[in-house]
Design a protein around this motif. Structure first.
Motif, PDB file in Angstrom:
ATOM      1  N   ASP A  92      22.414  23.667 -27.005  1.00 31.28           N
ATOM      2  CA  ASP A  92      22.394  22.856 -28.217  1.00 31.28           C
ATOM      3  C   ASP A  92      21.466  21.658 -28.000  1.00 31.28           C
ATOM      4  OD1 ASP A  92      23.368  22.276 -30.905  1.00 31.28           O
ATOM      5  OD2 ASP A  92      24.363  20.548 -30.006  1.00 31.28           O
ATOM      6  N   ILE A  93      20.776  21.270 -29.065  1.00 30.32           N
ATOM      7  CA  ILE A  93      19.906  20.093 -29.035  1.00 30.32           C
ATOM      8  C   ILE A  93      20.410  19.132 -30.094  1.00 30.32           C
ATOM      9  CG2 ILE A  93      17.553  19.221 -29.319  1.00 30.32           C
ATOM     10  CD1 ILE A  93      16.583  22.088 -28.643  1.00 30.32           C
ATOM     11  N   ARG A 135      11.942  18.101 -27.996  1.00 33.66           N
ATOM     12  CA  ARG A 135      12.663  19.008 -28.879  1.00 33.66           C
ATOM     13  C   ARG A 135      11.965  20.367 -28.936  1.00 33.66           C
ATOM     14  NH1 ARG A 135      16.326  17.676 -31.721  1.00 33.66           N
ATOM     15  NH2 ARG A 135      17.076  15.701 -32.397  1.00 33.66           N
ATOM     16  N   ALA A 136      10.658  20.329 -29.086  1.00 34.87           N
ATOM     17  CA  ALA A 136       9.888  21.578 -29.172  1.00 34.87           C
ATOM     18  C   ALA A 136       9.995  22.366 -27.867  1.00 34.87           C
ATOM     19  CB  ALA A 136       8.428  21.278 -29.500  1.00 34.87           C
ATOM     20  N   ALA A 139      13.609  23.690 -27.576  1.00 33.05           N
ATOM     21  CA  ALA A 139      13.931  24.684 -28.606  1.00 33.05           C
ATOM     22  C   ALA A 139      13.445  26.073 -28.196  1.00 33.05           C
ATOM     23  CB  ALA A 139      13.329  24.276 -29.941  1.00 33.05           C
ATOM     24  N   MET A 142      16.161  27.904 -25.982  1.00 31.76           N
ATOM     25  CA  MET A 142      17.551  28.014 -26.431  1.00 31.76           C
ATOM     26  C   MET A 142      18.144  29.357 -26.043  1.00 31.76           C
ATOM     27  SD  MET A 142      18.721  25.287 -28.050  1.00 31.76           S
ATOM     28  CE  MET A 142      19.947  25.819 -29.198  1.00 31.76           C
TER      29      MET A 142
END
Length: 153
Positions: A92-93, A135-136, A139, A142
């Motif tokens: 999870d982010i 984030r990138a 992601a 994940m």
């Protein structure tokens, strides 16, 4: 990838770890705190494999990660001279946090399962939002594996 690390299953990361005397108690079994060190090394190498060297990150951006919460299920003991793998994946982010699942294995058998929540902080220890580049990067890693343990339900 650095220091023998290899890309893992579920777009995560695998780090091989050998058990030395310093990791064990008097009977040659890995002391419970040893798993925390293995997990820390694996998270650090996972970040490094994504291009986020922690010392550079702190020096250039003032950002660091700290463990906010960790749950560990000890399933079976690791022993002196075992060759282990620590699998790490992002589950999870959040705005200023990351959740990860880590698993210590020997020969494909789970020895410890961990759910880890990391806080993204500035130099004063205050939470800061994860930058877009982080984030990138995260992601793309994940995992479709869910967190394990009592809080996962």
């Amino acid at each position: 990838m650095a220091d023998g690390a290899t890309a893992g299953v579920d777009a995560g990361h695998l780090l091989p770890v050998r058990v030395y005397w310093e990791d064990t108690d008097g009977s040659g079994i890995v002391y419970h705190a040893g798993y925390l060190r293995f997990a820390e090394r694996a998270r650090t190498e996972f970040l490094r494999a994504l291009g986020f060297d922690q010392s550079t990150l702190l020096n250039e951006t003032g950002i660091a990660f700290a463990v906010r919460r960790m749950e560990i299920d000890f399933l079976s003991p690791a022993r002196l001279d075992d060759l282990l793998e620590v699998a790490t994946s992002v589950t999870d982010i959040g705005g200023a946090s990351l959740s990860m699942r880590q698993r210590v294995e020997r020969d494909g058998r789970a020895l410890a399962d961990m759910n880890v929540k990391l806080a993204c902080m500035d130099r004063r220890g205050r939470p800061v939002r994860l930058p877009a580049a982080f984030r990138a990067g995260f992601a793309g890693t994940m995992s479709n594996q869910r967190a394990v343990g009592p809080r996962a339900r």
